[in-house]
Design a protein around this motif. Structure first.
Motif, mmCIF file in Angstrom:
data_model
loop_
_atom_site.group_PDB
_atom_site.id
_atom_site.type_symbol
_atom_site.label_atom_id
_atom_site.label_comp_id
_atom_site.label_asym_id
_atom_site.label_seq_id
_atom_site.Cartn_x
_atom_site.Cartn_y
_atom_site.Cartn_z
ATOM 1 N N ALA C 251 40.584 40.488 28.340
ATOM 2 C CA ALA C 251 40.531 42.001 29.364
ATOM 3 C C ALA C 251 39.529 41.884 30.326
ATOM 4 O O ALA C 251 39.614 42.261 31.610
ATOM 5 C CB ALA C 251 40.302 42.892 28.885
ATOM 6 N N PRO C 253 38.563 38.861 32.627
ATOM 7 C CA PRO C 253 39.038 37.924 33.741
ATOM 8 C C PRO C 253 39.746 38.961 34.659
ATOM 9 O O PRO C 253 39.386 38.856 36.530
ATOM 10 C CB PRO C 253 39.933 36.861 32.873
ATOM 11 C CG PRO C 253 39.276 36.721 32.064
ATOM 12 C CD PRO C 253 38.924 37.591 31.216
ATOM 13 N N PRO C 254 40.074 39.723 34.358
ATOM 14 C CA PRO C 254 41.004 40.085 35.776
ATOM 15 C C PRO C 254 39.869 41.576 36.822
ATOM 16 O O PRO C 254 39.925 41.399 37.867
ATOM 17 C CB PRO C 254 41.849 41.574 34.472
ATOM 18 C CG PRO C 254 42.531 40.851 33.485
ATOM 19 C CD PRO C 254 41.134 40.063 33.064
ATOM 20 N N VAL C 257 37.575 38.568 38.580
ATOM 21 C CA VAL C 257 38.704 38.786 39.431
ATOM 22 C C VAL C 257 39.325 39.656 40.425
ATOM 23 O O VAL C 257 38.821 39.383 41.793
ATOM 24 C CB VAL C 257 40.424 37.604 39.947
ATOM 25 C CG1 VAL C 257 41.177 37.402 40.296
ATOM 26 C CG2 VAL C 257 40.284 36.771 38.046
ATOM 27 N N MET C 261 37.469 39.157 44.719
ATOM 28 C CA MET C 261 39.250 39.251 45.819
ATOM 29 C C MET C 261 38.063 40.694 46.772
ATOM 30 O O MET C 261 38.602 40.196 47.683
ATOM 31 C CB MET C 261 40.188 40.110 45.068
ATOM 32 C CG MET C 261 41.485 38.485 44.253
ATOM 33 S SD MET C 261 42.352 38.960 43.248
ATOM 34 C CE MET C 261 43.032 39.248 44.748
ATOM 35 N N PHE C 272 43.721 41.103 50.425
ATOM 36 C CA PHE C 272 43.830 40.967 49.222
ATOM 37 C C PHE C 272 44.558 42.448 49.614
ATOM 38 O O PHE C 272 45.588 43.124 49.254
ATOM 39 C CB PHE C 272 43.065 40.726 47.966
ATOM 40 C CG PHE C 272 43.305 39.325 48.241
ATOM 41 C CD1 PHE C 272 44.640 38.734 47.340
ATOM 42 C CD2 PHE C 272 41.637 38.239 48.581
ATOM 43 C CE1 PHE C 272 43.670 37.078 47.310
ATOM 44 C CE2 PHE C 272 41.565 37.206 48.336
ATOM 45 C CZ PHE C 272 42.550 36.819 47.572
ATOM 46 N N ASN C 283 47.399 46.332 44.400
ATOM 47 C CA ASN C 283 48.077 45.372 43.337
ATOM 48 C C ASN C 283 45.720 45.604 42.559
ATOM 49 O O ASN C 283 45.806 45.412 41.933
ATOM 50 C CB ASN C 283 47.214 44.147 44.006
ATOM 51 C CG ASN C 283 47.987 43.262 42.922
ATOM 52 O OD1 ASN C 283 47.923 43.160 41.985
ATOM 53 N ND2 ASN C 283 46.855 41.628 43.134
ATOM 54 N N ILE C 287 44.751 45.401 39.077
ATOM 55 C CA ILE C 287 44.624 44.187 38.731
ATOM 56 C C ILE C 287 43.478 44.973 37.401
ATOM 57 O O ILE C 287 43.327 44.606 36.746
ATOM 58 C CB ILE C 287 43.935 43.383 39.050
ATOM 59 C CG1 ILE C 287 45.131 42.714 39.906
ATOM 60 C CG2 ILE C 287 42.985 42.423 38.088
ATOM 61 C CD1 ILE C 287 44.482 41.791 40.590
ATOM 62 N N MET C 290 44.673 46.630 34.602
ATOM 63 C CA MET C 290 45.093 45.313 33.195
ATOM 64 C C MET C 290 43.603 45.277 31.983
ATOM 65 O O MET C 290 43.506 45.470 31.434
ATOM 66 C CB MET C 290 45.453 44.182 33.717
ATOM 67 C CG MET C 290 46.603 44.450 34.149
ATOM 68 S SD MET C 290 47.237 42.776 33.998
ATOM 69 C CE MET C 290 46.412 41.864 36.186
#
Lengths: 99, 207, 690
Positions: C251, C253-254, C257, C261, C272, C283, C287, C290
């Motif tokens: 969980a 990494p999201p 990221v 971004m 993005f 988005n 993310i 998540m």
């Protein structure tokens, strides 16, 4: 056959199969098949190539000693599927409704 | 046979502690790679969701930008480097002395550098055509995904240099054997990710 | 090129207070002064008591999992003080916010953004990580974590994020878009200042640190268990730690990221999440959650682990329904990855998507329900002692069930459409996080404190603190349900409807009680340190514990176990005591290898803080300097030799025998005398008839 030769042959087989699968995937573009068929071919050869490389380069197989690694990979793929698949589902659904 | 446990590792039964530590490190690195897989997965999903006319915002699209020949050559370089990396693992497992290992590692690094050079050339071409990451949401996600893979390759090259230095200074110790093993996992993993990239990004984009 | 990037003298709250004197700027300047005064007094105290050398030698450079765990918890308690203070200021402001209030809207937004970020990432996470660090190797019979140095690095990264948030109070302003930092509001167009950058560069290192911790915990539990410790013999806290670790791995990494971004959008003009040129701001929400939803369970699962241990120990019974608890824990870990969309039901997707995630959300409540019944059945007819952890447990039972039920209500998309973004939601998540996570962690600290430091915590002050937390929580957050149902939006700096006032007053009063609870918590620690001789439990088993960690002296020696124990059942230590064979003498001791001290974690911490600060203020030379330093440190570590130290067998034997002798000379205490000074950490069989 010595252990070393056997293992070297395994790497070579893996490479040859990878080349073959890559070639099939790349060949779909100039062949100009229907889009659905192209996607399917690319998808299948990608999945097969992943399996080939896991088997021949990363030495993951169904044997008992490798079970832990295999379980780890399968669990990761499950979560990856949930996350990536979920994202694509949610966002395409949203963008369709915003058309 | 316990030697089959991890290809490239022949620490033998007499090195109980070293073997245990090595098993920890290898398993730990597998877990890290799976975490990294999620990182890539998020970017893959973002890319897939951004492959729409809206996200391309009237900018250049795949047909105008992708070069199948270059992608094919990059794929070839990376696949070849995977094979040479495997040869380095075999040399580690079956041959005494560092020479052969170092040689195969150096070849792997050269092939990786070739891949990177081609990728950078592609990026430069795209930028020359006005396709910068700032042009559209789709291009942002493209550069992020492919760029992150490229960054991983770059890190891999640095890693090889460090490994070569270590081998040169210390010879092939147990610790270095473990590290080589982990490096091999990393490098093969990057090839796996690349299969996803050329399929999802380049081939799908041109289909 | 400006040498200091965007930095200048006007960015501090002090210059604001001078240029524009008002309640608003004085509050900000006061908070900044508190940070500076706090830091300076710590430095002075360290010098005064000549603690620099022990601090350096025993703590900052130590790779011992127990010490690293303690440092995590200390970090969390410091951040908790700030987070609670901010919460109290917000409640105070809102009580006066009819048609305006003392603070400016931007200042209020900064407060709820830092409050959320701090409480989740720099209080709850370090508490959980710290407790797992301390307890898990002891419970599974290991000498240390699988990767002790990486453990240090994780702590360094978390501390770097926390440091940056503290700096943001003095230099510049924090982000104003909430702890989730949704773009496009946090993009360059709408937030051109440094605020979101502070958020990004605090969150990214903390996320990386937690991911590494997750790997460390998972590998430790998979590979370093004592012989005989099969999966189904592991204590339940270890099970929850394993599931939390797995969730951290997937969980974290999201969030890393999505933050990066956002950074690319802000620093390099990517698209993005922007409004224009094909960006997709939804988005980001996708993310972020998540990560965000599994995160909730990352925090609460270890608390469930604490409840399991506390319920079993303080009722002197075997845990009821072990298998169902394990299954429930695993189910929660997996299902928590399938519910993230319920954080944005109102985004505009179709009903079928909402229904799928709504159902998944309702399903995840089931395993938690199973657990609550298991804990109650564990207490049933047990030899229950109303110690501090049990008081917390009682509060948890009642309050957490209410919080969980409101969660099931919110899981229904049609209801969520009515109450989303109202104070009802704020009440709900505080209702699960405070009785669930915070109570759990405070109970866990009370329970395991003697194991780490060798003396118990004061029961009287501990009980006062627990009571105040329970009452303070109810007064502060239950009124928010009412306000939410009345339609009051969350994050409101002011409102126009006087009907909100009574509940606002009540909540503000509750905030005062919570401040009292915080003070009582710290008082507990201070009082206990002063009475440490009276509270000492050197023999190591003050609560008649059931699991392996209690079969060691207190404080635990650096090597944890003189010889690695062999495990033949669940609740191994309890069975040994019942069978009359605990504390068996050891015939042969061996040398023990432990990791040597290293400055790795500290270096990573300093370099990461430097990189983050330089990035926030666009001081490019410093970015390059610190980041290169970070990389070189990691490469240099590959060349490090002599990373281990060896404890000679004779030393281990000497200490172990001394402890065994002390046990032989002690008669032990029954459960009635548990909270008296007669408790030296040896349990005698209870006389009570069951």
């Amino acid at each position: 056959m010595s252990e070393e030769r056997r293992e070297r042959r395994s790497y070579l087989i893996g490479t040859l199969l990878s080349i073959l699968l890559t070639a099939i995937a790349f060949a779909t573009i100039p062949l100009d098949l229907p889009r659905g068929g192209t996607m399917l071919l690319i998808g299948i050869s990608a999945v097969l190539q992943v399996i080939v490389q896991l088997r021949f380069f990363l030495h993951i197989d169904l044997s008992r000693q490798k079970r832990e690694d295999l379980q780890l990979i399968l669990f990761s793929l499950l979560l990856l599927g949930i996350m990536a698949g979920g994202t694509i589902w949610i966002l395409t659904n949203l963008s369709q409704r915003m058309m | 046979m316990s030697q089959n446990l991890h290809p490239g590792l022949n620490l033998g039964a007499s090195h109980g502690d070293a073997h245990q530590q090595s098993e920890l490190s290898v398993f730990g690195f597998w877990v890290f790679l799976m975490s990294d897989l999620i990182t890539f997965g998020v970017l893959f999903a973002t890319y897939a969701a951004s492959s729409t006319p809206i996200a391309m915002a009237g900018g250049p699209g795949p047909a105008a930008l992708f070069d199948l020949t270059s992608t094919g050559m990059q794929t070839a370089f990376l696949l070849a480097s995977s094979l040479t990396c495997g040869m380095a693992s075999l040399a580690l497992k079956y041959r005494e002395g560092p020479r052969r290992i170092a040689l195969w590692l150096a070849v792997t690094a050269l092939l990786g550098a070739g891949f990177l050079a081609l990728e950078l050339r592609d990026f430069a071409d795209m930028i020359a055509k006005g396709a910068t990451p700032m042009r559209s949401g789709w291009l942002s996600s493209l550069y992020a995904l492919v760029g992150l893979h490229g960054l991983h390759i770059t890190a891999g090259l640095v890693w090889i240099v460090v490994l070569l230095l270590l081998i040169w200074r210390r010879g092939v110790t147990d610790l270095i054997k473990t590290r080589l093993l982990i490096f091999a996992l990393y490098w093969h993993f990057l090839d796996l990710v690349w299969i996803g990239i050329f399929s999802v990004v380049f081939l799908r984009g041109l289909a | 090129m400006k040498l200091l990037g965007n930095l200048n003298w006007d960015v501090t709250p002090f210059s604001d207070a001078i240029n524009d004197p008002s309640t608003n700027t004085f509050v900000a300047a006061g908070a900044a002064s508190l940070v500076i005064i706090g830091a300076v007094s710590v430095l002075i105290l360290l010098t005064w008591f000549r603690l620099w050398r022990p601090l350096w030698r025993d703590w900052l450079t130590s790779a011992d999992h127990k010490r690293i765990g303690v440092m995590y918890i200390v970090l969390a308690l410091v951040m908790l003080a700030r987070g609670v203070a901010e919460g109290a200021v917000m409640r105070g402001h809102q009580a006066m916010a009819l048609n305006g209030g003392p603070l400016s809207a931007d200042h209020f937004s900064e407060l709820f953004s830092t409050h959320g970020t701090i409480m989740i990432l720099f209080v709850a996470m370090p508490l959980v990580t710290g407790l797992i660090n301390i307890v898990v190797p002891l419970q599974i019979g290991a000498r240390d974590m699988a990767f002790p140095v990486m453990n240090q690095v994780s702590l360094g990264l978390t501390a770097a994020g926390a440091a940056l948030i503290m700096v943001s109070l003095v230099i510049g302003r924090f982000e104003t878009g909430g702890w989730t930092a949704y773009p496009p509001y946090t993009g360059k167009v709408f937030s051109p200042g440094e605020g979101p950058d502070y958020w990004i560069w605090s969150v990214v290192p903390a996320g990386l640190g937690s991911m590494l911790s997750g790997i460390n915990f998972a590998v430790t539990i998979y590979k370093c268990r004592a012989p005989g410790m099969t999966y189904m013999r592991m204590p339940l806290f270890t099970w929850t730690a394993l599931c939390t670790a797995i969730m951290m791995i997937y969980a974290m990494p999201p969030v890393t990221v999505s933050s990066l971004m956002l950074a690319l959008d802000r620093y390099a003009g990517f698209h993005f999440f922007s409004n224009d040129l094909g960006g997709n701001m939804m988005n980001y929400a996708n993310i972020f959650w998540m990560f965000g939803h599994p995160e909730v369970y990352i925090l609460v699962l270890p608390a469930y682990g604490v409840w399991s241990e506390v319920a079993a120990t303080f009722s002197a019974k075997q845990l009821y329904g072990y298998v169902s608890l394990v299954t429930a824990t695993m189910s929660i870990a997996v299902i928590s990855f399938t519910v993230w969309l319920h954080h944005f039901f109102t985004m505009g997707q179709s009903a079928s998507v909402n229904i799928a995630f709504g159902i998944a959300t309702m399903i995840i409540a089931v395993p938690t329900g199973v657990k609550v019944y298991d804990w109650m059945a564990t207490l049933w007819r047990g030899r229950i002692r109303m110690t501090v952890p049990v008081i917390y447990l009682t509060g948890f039972f009642i309050l957490f069930v209410i919080g969980g039920l409101t969660g099931v209500i919110l899981a229904n998309p049609t209801i969520d459409y009515q109450v989303h973004n109202t104070l009802f939601l704020v009440a709900h998540f505080h209702n699960v996080l405070i009785p669930g996570v915070l109570f759990g962690m405070l109970a866990g600290i009370h329970y395991w404190f003697p194991k780490v430091f060798g003396f118990r915590l004061d029961e009287t002050w501990g009980a006062r603190a627990a009571g105040l937390w329970v009452v303070g929580f109810c007064l502060t957050f239950l009124p928010l349900y009412v306000l939410g149902l009345m339609g009051m939006p969350r994050r409101s700096p002011s409102f126009t409807d006087p009907a909100y006032l009574p509940m606002e007053y009540l909540a503000a009063f509750g905030a005062v009680v919570i401040l009292g609870a915080l003070a009582a918590t710290f008082t507990t620690y201070i009082v206990s340190i002063r009475h440490r001789k009276w509270l000492a439990v050197p023999l190591g088993d003050p609560w008649d514990g059931r699991t392996l960690e209690w079969a060691t002296p207190a404080p635990v020696p650096e090597w944890n176990f003189a010889v690695i124990p062999e495990v033949s059942s669940r609740d191994a230590f309890a069975l040994e005591k019942e069978g009359g064979t605990p504390y068996a003498p050891v015939s042969r001791y061996a040398d023990i290898t432990l990791p040597r001290r290293t400055t790795m974690g500290l270096t990573v911490c300093v370099a990461t803080t430097g990189t983050g600060f330089a990035l926030v203020w666009h001081i490019w030379w410093l970015v390059i300097l610190c980041f290169t330093g970070l990389l070189l440190t990691m490469i240099a570590r590959a060349f490090a030799t002599n990373t281990e130290q060896i404890i000679p067998a004779a030393e281990v034997a000497r200490q172990h025998r001394r402890w065994l002798d002390a046990i032989a000379q002690n008669t032990g205490i029954t459960r009635d005398a548990e909270c008296t000074s007669a408790n030296r950490g040896l349990a005698a069989p209870d006389e009570v008839i069951r």
